[in-house]
Every structure is written in C-alpha cells, then in structure tokens.
Design a protein around this motif. Structure first.
Motif, mmCIF file in Angstrom:
data_model
loop_
_atom_site.group_PDB
_atom_site.id
_atom_site.type_symbol
_atom_site.label_atom_id
_atom_site.label_comp_id
_atom_site.label_asym_id
_atom_site.label_seq_id
_atom_site.Cartn_x
_atom_site.Cartn_y
_atom_site.Cartn_z
ATOM 1 N N GLU A 245 29.569 35.637 32.263
ATOM 2 C CA GLU A 245 29.658 34.338 33.065
ATOM 3 C C GLU A 245 31.264 34.203 32.360
ATOM 4 O OE1 GLU A 245 26.520 32.397 33.036
ATOM 5 O OE2 GLU A 245 24.998 33.564 33.772
ATOM 6 N N LEU A 246 31.062 33.877 31.196
ATOM 7 C CA LEU A 246 32.629 33.311 30.764
ATOM 8 C C LEU A 246 34.074 34.031 30.441
ATOM 9 C CD1 LEU A 246 33.906 31.555 28.279
ATOM 10 C CD2 LEU A 246 33.856 33.122 26.660
ATOM 11 N N PHE A 247 33.977 35.314 31.191
ATOM 12 C CA PHE A 247 34.626 36.350 31.418
ATOM 13 C C PHE A 247 35.088 35.728 33.170
ATOM 14 C CE2 PHE A 247 36.270 40.351 33.163
ATOM 15 C CZ PHE A 247 37.756 40.183 33.157
ATOM 16 N N LEU A 248 34.132 35.813 33.517
ATOM 17 C CA LEU A 248 34.675 35.494 35.146
ATOM 18 C C LEU A 248 34.937 33.444 35.239
ATOM 19 C CD1 LEU A 248 32.707 35.232 38.337
ATOM 20 C CD2 LEU A 248 32.634 33.271 37.907
ATOM 21 N N PHE A 249 34.508 32.303 34.032
ATOM 22 C CA PHE A 249 35.249 31.390 34.148
ATOM 23 C C PHE A 249 36.685 31.403 33.822
ATOM 24 C CE2 PHE A 249 35.914 27.680 31.440
ATOM 25 C CZ PHE A 249 35.865 26.496 33.109
ATOM 26 N N GLY A 256 43.112 31.396 39.482
ATOM 27 C CA GLY A 256 43.047 30.832 40.693
ATOM 28 C C GLY A 256 42.006 31.401 41.611
ATOM 29 N N LEU A 257 41.647 32.183 41.051
ATOM 30 C CA LEU A 257 40.789 33.468 42.122
ATOM 31 C C LEU A 257 40.294 32.814 43.143
ATOM 32 C CD1 LEU A 257 40.079 36.842 40.153
ATOM 33 C CD2 LEU A 257 42.483 36.009 42.283
ATOM 34 N N LYS A 258 39.774 32.367 44.552
ATOM 35 C CA LYS A 258 38.774 32.183 45.825
ATOM 36 C C LYS A 258 37.403 32.726 45.277
ATOM 37 C CE LYS A 258 42.469 30.104 47.600
ATOM 38 N NZ LYS A 258 41.840 28.501 48.245
ATOM 39 N N GLU A 259 36.736 31.633 44.896
ATOM 40 C CA GLU A 259 35.027 32.149 44.363
ATOM 41 C C GLU A 259 34.623 33.484 45.270
ATOM 42 O OE1 GLU A 259 32.621 28.625 45.580
ATOM 43 O OE2 GLU A 259 33.978 27.206 44.383
ATOM 44 N N LEU A 262 36.476 36.099 43.546
ATOM 45 C CA LEU A 262 35.396 36.929 42.377
ATOM 46 C C LEU A 262 34.390 37.150 42.519
ATOM 47 C CD1 LEU A 262 35.963 33.500 39.949
ATOM 48 C CD2 LEU A 262 37.253 35.339 39.754
ATOM 49 N N ALA A 263 34.018 36.695 43.362
ATOM 50 C CA ALA A 263 31.861 37.153 44.020
ATOM 51 C C ALA A 263 31.927 38.755 44.593
ATOM 52 C CB ALA A 263 31.085 36.457 45.173
ATOM 53 N N ASP A 264 32.722 38.836 45.631
ATOM 54 C CA ASP A 264 33.284 40.898 45.705
ATOM 55 C C ASP A 264 33.507 41.547 44.221
ATOM 56 O OD1 ASP A 264 33.876 42.616 47.554
ATOM 57 O OD2 ASP A 264 35.466 42.851 46.360
ATOM 58 N N ARG A 265 34.119 40.975 42.712
ATOM 59 C CA ARG A 265 34.210 41.581 42.150
ATOM 60 C C ARG A 265 33.295 42.062 40.970
ATOM 61 N NH1 ARG A 265 40.610 41.581 40.542
ATOM 62 N NH2 ARG A 265 41.561 39.973 41.993
ATOM 63 N N LEU A 441 44.952 28.276 38.467
ATOM 64 C CA LEU A 441 44.309 26.830 39.227
ATOM 65 C C LEU A 441 45.091 25.686 39.308
ATOM 66 C CD1 LEU A 441 41.499 25.813 40.783
ATOM 67 C CD2 LEU A 441 40.796 25.018 38.168
ATOM 68 N N PHE A 442 46.346 25.192 38.127
ATOM 69 C CA PHE A 442 46.696 23.856 38.247
ATOM 70 C C PHE A 442 48.299 24.159 38.851
ATOM 71 C CE2 PHE A 442 43.732 23.608 34.497
ATOM 72 C CZ PHE A 442 43.071 23.434 34.958
ATOM 73 N N ASP A 443 48.494 24.975 38.465
ATOM 74 C CA ASP A 443 49.618 26.014 39.444
ATOM 75 C C ASP A 443 50.045 25.249 41.053
ATOM 76 O OD1 ASP A 443 52.652 26.229 39.003
ATOM 77 O OD2 ASP A 443 52.435 28.287 39.433
ATOM 78 N N THR A 444 48.568 25.469 41.326
ATOM 79 C CA THR A 444 48.842 25.449 42.738
ATOM 80 C C THR A 444 48.147 24.275 43.081
ATOM 81 O OG1 THR A 444 47.107 26.470 43.347
ATOM 82 C CG2 THR A 444 48.675 28.559 43.057
#
Length: 471
Positions: A245-249, A256-259, A262-265, A441-444
């Motif tokens: 979970e920490l790795f996902l966060f 900046g991946l979409k949810e 991440l769900a597919d990965r 996440l902040f660059d876009t």
C-alpha cells in the motif's frame, strides 16, 4: 538366456507390457515375445505372484508376463502362443535367467552319494536364487538410480526457482523490485531499496493504529429511527499488504498515475486504490508532521556549507511552489487556477518548513505572512528570499534578497557581488522546489478528485524529500 536381446519395432504394435520388475519388454517390438495373463487357479496365481516379486501388485485384465520369463518348453507355439498347463515364470534378472534344476525322475539310475549331495546342493542354490526375496539390486544399477534421482532433484529445484520468479513477475509489488535500486528510484524517488526499507521500518509500528478511509456505503444512515443506535462504520479489509500500500501511494506521488492504471497494476478495484491513497495521505501527514523539522541556530551553524561564508547567520531559504489544478478558471487573474505553497530550506538543503496551500492569486508577501513562519524567527537570524518576497518590514530578523532594479536604474558597485552571491545561493531552495515538482502529481494539472486531500499530499511530498535524498 544371458545373451542380449535385440528387438525391432513391430509392424502392428500393441499396448501390452510386462509387469515383472526390471523388465522393459513391451508390445512395440517384434512378435518373438508373447504376453500371458495370470492364471485363474488361485494356487497357481499365488505362485506367479510369489515368483514375480512385485509388491502390492494388483492383477487386472492388462497385467501380463512376457514369454521371456518362462522356460522355452513351457511356451507352446501352435498358432497363437499359449502356456503349458501349470507353467509358472522362473527366469528373471535376479537369477540371471537360469531355471532351477529339475528333480530326478524315478526311472533314472540312482547317483552315488557324493553326486547326490552335490546335486541337492545345486538344486537348493538354484531354488534359493529364484526365491531370494531379500535380494538387492547390483551396485551399478543402484548408482545409476541414485544419479538419476539427483538429476531429477536438480530439475525440480530449477523449476521451483523459475516458478517463484514467474510468480514475482506476475505480482506487482515492492518485493518484485527489491533487487533493482534503479526501479526503486523511478517508482518511489527513494535513493535505494535499503533507504526505502529503513523508512518503512521506522513508520511500521504506527501503521497498526492507522485510521482507514471508508466508503459512504459503510457509514451509518442518517435516516435511521432515533430509538435504534446507529452501527459504527465497518473497517474495510485490506486487499494488499501494508508495505505494498505504501509502494502504491509513493508511485501515485512520483508518477502521477491514474487510479485505473494503479488498479490494473496491483489487480485491485479503483475504489480500493482511492481509499489507499486517502488513507496513507492522512496517516503520513499526521506521522511526518509530528516530527520537528525546524532546526536550531546551533545545528544550522554546525551544518553550514562554506559557500555561505558571507551570510553566516542565514537560518532558512524561502521560496514558493505553484501548481495548476483542475478547477473553474478565474478570468480576473490567470488563464488557469493555481495553488501556491511556501517551503523553507536550511543552508545544507533539508526542508525545514512547509506551509499549507493557498489560492494562486495570493502574493508572495501575503503568502509569507499567512504561512505561520513568523513565530520561528528572531532578531539573531537571517532569511534569504527571492525578489518577490518584500518582507523587510514584516520580519524581526535580517533579510537577504537579490537587489532589484527600477526603471532606468543601475546597481552600485558594492551591491553587484552581494546580489550575485545571493542569487547563486538561492539555487539551494530552487533545487528542493524542483525535486518536489518532479513528483508528476504536481508537475501536471492536479485532478479535481483529490481536491479534498491535495494539502496533505503536498505536505507529505515535501517532508518525504528529507527521507528520499538524505535519509
């Protein structure tokens, strides 16, 4: 019977095979060998089973013994081969295919006592050789069997190792990238796997009390009858280990991946990804925010780089961070809506102050005023800022700022080197700002779906900078 047999493939092979141990004869070869069923007579069948010496043999319709194990006179070659009545297999590898000697008939001449005793001994030896149930295979055959077992064990170990590697490749988690520091830097921005593991061991004791975000369906209904007590919200079950979970966060911040991506990965639902991100944003905001990052003047002087020789009383370098967000545009200020925050960096590069986020229309002076840094400053300190921070009359301490030029003006000779040195030293805080903005996440454009937790995400990204680069 001791010579080697050479078999040729039959033109019409059959599926018959011999059930005698160490016999490799099958119906694939020529018709010089025939196969015979076990007899129905119980006494004769027991004799066959005793001679064959195969433990736990279950006699069925396909259980046969080849003609190689019978005395040639017991096989009748009249049309279809059949056995003489009362015949039993006697020729095996353990008796070297030698039949036991037949007892003498009554019509034969009685041999002398010496010859009779010799024949009896020979008969006994032959009988024992044929019925020696404790016989052991030859050493050469045993060595070959041991070598084959060892070879098969090596094959099994290789296959098990390959299975583990394949399973890890199919499973997307931190363990999969534990051997590649390059992948760890790419996905999490931590310097190496060991640094990330040290950070995890530091926060792991606090994860047991982590408050998890629940969905709306899990909250008690407000329309329930007043006399009935509302049930407490149920805690959702974890679909990933805490370290994953920490790795996902961290991946969410860094890439900046979409949810949905991440769900597919991680092979989970997008709603679970959303809950994990919000849960860890709030938890790390509380946990890292409780750590005192503001450094005392003594520690600042102890870690002061030599390039600050002309500014030895510098306590913090201040700069603003601005990011675009997906919100309705304001026609009065900019073509897009932005959020702005302020960070403070010590002279040696550690982040020592982080403010909350404000609207992008706020000025740098007002941002400094509302950031909450004033109680931390005193008259013996100095603050180094950029040209936009006109805070000389606000702070009780000295301010180092590159000199600005008004229209048709020119810097004096004594201000040029100070301005150059100040502008060069401001690169320290600009590097920290760039590292924070390297989180995609902040660059876009920040999506509107995380507007409720963007402040926590920004503070966590700034505080993680101290662990990722200087753990």
């Amino acid at each position: 019977m001791t010579r080697k047999f050479k078999y040729q493939l039959r033109s019409n092979p059959s599926g018959d095979f011999c059930c005698v141990p160490e016999c490799t004869i099958s119906g694939k070869f020529n018709s010089s060998v025939s196969f015979h069923h076990f007899p129905k007579d119980e006494k004769l069948r027991n004799m066959w089973l005793r001679n064959v010496r195969r433990e736990n043999l279950v006699v069925g319709r396909s259980t046969k013994v080849c003609s190689r194990h019978f005395v040639p006179t017991d096989v009748i070659h009249s049309g279809k081969r059949r056995l003489r009545e009362g015949a039993a297999p006697q020729l095996f590898t353990w008796n070297h295919y030698s039949p036991p000697a037949a007892p003498p008939s009554s019509c034969e001449t009685t041999p002398p006592p010496e010859e009779e005793s010799r024949e009896e001994a020979t008969d006994v030896e032959s009988w024992l050789r044929c019925h020696d149930y404790a016989a052991k295979p030859e050493s050469s055959a045993l060595d070959a069997a041991c070598e084959e077992i060892e070879a098969q064990q090596l094959v099994i170990e290789k296959l098990q190792k390959k299975l583990v590697e394949t399973t890890l490749k199919q499973k997307f988690g931190l363990e999969r990238f534990s051997t590649s520091d390059h992948d760890i830097r790419f996905y999490t921005r931590f310097a190496s796997y060991s640094h990330l593991l040290a950070f995890w061991k530091w926060i792991e004791p606090a994860t047991g009390k982590m408050a998890r975000v629940v969905t709306r369906s899990s909250t008690p209904s407000t329309t329930a009858a007043p006399e009935k007590a509302a049930d407490p919200p149920c805690q959702p079950s974890r679909c990933l280990p805490l370290v994953d979970e920490l790795f996902l966060f961290l991946m969410y911040l860094s890439l900046g991946l979409k949810e949905e991506d991440l769900a597919d990965r991680f092979n989970i639902y997008p709603t679970a990804v959303s809950r994990i991100i919000k849960t860890w944003a709030n938890s790390l905001y509380t946990l890292l925010g409780a750590v005192g990052i503001w450094m005392s003047p003594e520690k600042i002087r102890a870690t002061m780089p030599s390039v600050f020789g002309q500014f030895p009383d510098t306590q913090v370098l201040v700069d603003s961070v601005e990011m675009r967000c997906e919100m309705p545009s304001s026609f009065l200020y900019k073509s897009h809506t932005t959020l702005k925050g302020m960070i403070g960096v010590s002279p040696h590069g550690a982040v020592t102050f982080v403010s909350s986020l404000f609207s992008g229309s706020i000025s740098d002076k007002e941002l400094f005023w509302q950031s909450g840094i004033f109680p931390l400053l005193d008259k013996d300190m100095a603050v180094m800022v950029d040209n936009g921070f006109r805070i000389d009359e606000l702070v009780p301490c000295k301010v180092y700022r590159p000199a600005s030029l008004s229209k048709n003006s020119q810097l004096s000779h004594d201000k040029v080197p100070v301005t150059e040195d100040t502008a060069q030293l401001m690169m320290h805080v600009e590097k920290a700002t760039r590292r924070i903005k390297e989180n995609k996440l902040f660059d876009t454009i920040v999506p509107q779906t995380i507007a409720g937790s963007i402040n926590q995400l920004f503070v966590v990204a700034c505080l993680l900078n101290n662990f990722q680069y200087k753990p």
